[in-house]
Design a protein around this motif. Sequence first.
Motif, short mmCIF file in Angstrom:
data_model
loop_
_atom_site.label_atom_id
_atom_site.label_comp_id
_atom_site.label_asym_id
_atom_site.label_seq_id
_atom_site.Cartn_x
_atom_site.Cartn_y
_atom_site.Cartn_z
N ASN A 121 73.77 19.25 42.26
CA ASN A 121 72.22 19.65 42.18
C ASN A 121 72.26 21.06 42.46
O ASN A 121 71.24 21.60 42.97
N LYS A 122 73.26 21.87 42.17
CA LYS A 122 73.22 23.45 42.04
C LYS A 122 72.39 23.88 40.81
O LYS A 122 72.30 23.43 39.93
N THR A 123 71.45 25.05 41.18
CA THR A 123 70.81 25.60 40.05
C THR A 123 71.10 27.18 39.94
O THR A 123 71.57 27.72 40.80
N VAL A 124 70.85 27.35 38.77
CA VAL A 124 70.80 28.70 38.17
C VAL A 124 69.56 28.99 37.45
O VAL A 124 69.11 28.32 36.58
N GLN A 125 68.87 30.39 37.81
CA GLN A 125 67.76 30.48 37.15
C GLN A 125 67.90 31.68 36.19
O GLN A 125 68.89 32.65 36.45
N LEU A 126 67.33 31.65 35.14
CA LEU A 126 67.33 32.73 34.07
C LEU A 126 65.77 33.14 33.72
O LEU A 126 64.99 32.28 33.51
N GLU A 127 65.62 34.61 33.93
CA GLU A 127 64.26 34.99 33.69
C GLU A 127 64.47 35.51 32.30
O GLU A 127 65.19 36.53 32.15
N ILE A 128 63.40 35.41 31.45
CA ILE A 128 63.21 35.96 30.20
C ILE A 128 61.93 36.70 30.37
O ILE A 128 60.81 36.13 30.45
N LYS A 129 62.07 37.92 30.03
CA LYS A 129 60.72 39.00 29.68
C LYS A 129 60.68 39.25 28.60
O LYS A 129 61.62 39.54 27.72
N GLN A 130 59.50 39.53 28.09
CA GLN A 130 58.88 39.70 26.86
C GLN A 130 57.91 40.83 27.03
O GLN A 130 56.84 40.74 27.66
N ALA A 131 58.30 41.98 26.24
CA ALA A 131 57.35 43.16 26.16
C ALA A 131 55.83 42.95 25.57
O ALA A 131 55.64 41.65 24.88
N ALA A 132 54.68 43.59 25.93
CA ALA A 132 53.67 43.49 25.31
C ALA A 132 53.33 43.57 23.87
O ALA A 132 54.29 44.37 23.35
N ALA A 133 52.39 43.06 23.48
CA ALA A 133 52.25 43.43 21.90
C ALA A 133 51.98 44.80 21.58
O ALA A 133 51.36 45.46 22.56
N THR A 134 52.38 45.41 20.61
CA THR A 134 51.86 46.92 20.31
C THR A 134 50.50 46.73 19.68
O THR A 134 50.44 46.19 18.67
N PRO A 135 49.81 47.61 20.32
CA PRO A 135 48.21 47.45 19.40
C PRO A 135 48.25 48.29 18.18
O PRO A 135 48.81 49.11 18.12
N ILE A 136 47.68 47.61 17.25
CA ILE A 136 47.60 48.37 15.61
C ILE A 136 45.95 48.54 15.63
O ILE A 136 45.45 47.79 15.54
N ARG A 153 54.99 39.25 29.22
CA ARG A 153 55.04 37.97 30.07
C ARG A 153 56.51 37.70 30.09
O ARG A 153 57.44 38.28 29.59
N SER A 154 56.68 36.70 31.22
CA SER A 154 57.78 36.20 31.57
C SER A 154 58.00 34.83 31.65
O SER A 154 57.03 34.19 31.97
N ALA A 155 59.15 34.28 31.56
CA ALA A 155 59.26 32.64 31.91
C ALA A 155 60.51 32.50 32.49
O ALA A 155 61.56 33.57 32.57
N THR A 156 60.69 31.46 33.60
CA THR A 156 61.69 31.33 34.13
C THR A 156 62.53 30.00 33.74
O THR A 156 61.74 28.83 33.85
N VAL A 157 63.76 29.86 33.44
CA VAL A 157 64.12 28.59 33.06
C VAL A 157 65.49 28.32 34.11
O VAL A 157 66.03 29.39 34.65
N THR A 158 65.38 27.15 34.47
CA THR A 158 66.20 26.63 35.65
C THR A 158 67.35 25.82 34.91
O THR A 158 66.91 24.82 34.47
N PHE A 159 68.54 25.92 35.21
CA PHE A 159 69.66 24.99 34.70
C PHE A 159 70.18 24.30 36.28
O PHE A 159 70.08 25.04 37.19
N THR A 160 70.09 22.96 36.12
CA THR A 160 70.59 22.32 37.29
C THR A 160 71.88 21.43 36.89
O THR A 160 71.81 20.61 35.91
N GLN A 161 72.90 21.64 38.01
CA GLN A 161 74.19 20.80 37.68
C GLN A 161 73.69 19.49 38.27
O GLN A 161 73.56 19.42 39.49
N ALA A 162 74.33 18.36 37.53
CA ALA A 162 73.63 16.99 37.88
C ALA A 162 74.34 16.52 39.34
O ALA A 162 73.71 16.03 40.19
N GLU A 163 75.69 16.73 39.26
CA GLU A 163 76.44 16.01 40.33
C GLU A 163 76.25 16.95 41.79
O GLU A 163 75.91 16.33 42.76
#
Length: 184
Positions: free
Chosen positions: A39-54, A27-37
Amino acid sequence: LSSSSAASDVYKRQTFTVSTNDNFSPRSATVTFTQAESNKTVQLEIKQAAATPIFTLDPTTVAEIPAAGGEPVVKLTSNKPWTLTIPSETPWVTSSVKEGAAGAELPVTFTVSKNDSFTPRSATVTFTQAESNKTLTLEIRQAAQEVQTMPLTDIKLSDTQLTLKVGQSAKLNVTFVPENATNK
């Protein structure tokens, strides 16, 4: 996210806490940072591996259940719910459970009925884990009924003395004791 805003001229370290991924898909999620004055943005994508089946089974073969039958026990460990399938053509094998929840090690007891035939038999049962669809098989082997030997204890003849002349014949009846002796 430890902070949702920061002063304009201050460098601020952001800390993200990611919870455990219990799914068998990444799964993944995108975090967006926005500079107030600006209005520029930078995005950070966070990825996480799948659970390992036991999903483990010990042992994977139950060999030489005696012809008289028995109750072998195996240990199943799974971090997701699971189901057990026993082929319909093997009614001589039943189990204590047909499904289980996610959790620690679970003993599964099989009941193997008496084998009245003189041929060994075997069955393969299948455990299937939910979500991952991973399967584990267990082979159950049962010995054949042993051939019973019945010893011959006596032989009886209808006559114990005969007097015959040349060219004559006589019939004798033979009785084996017991009648069902294996080697007559």
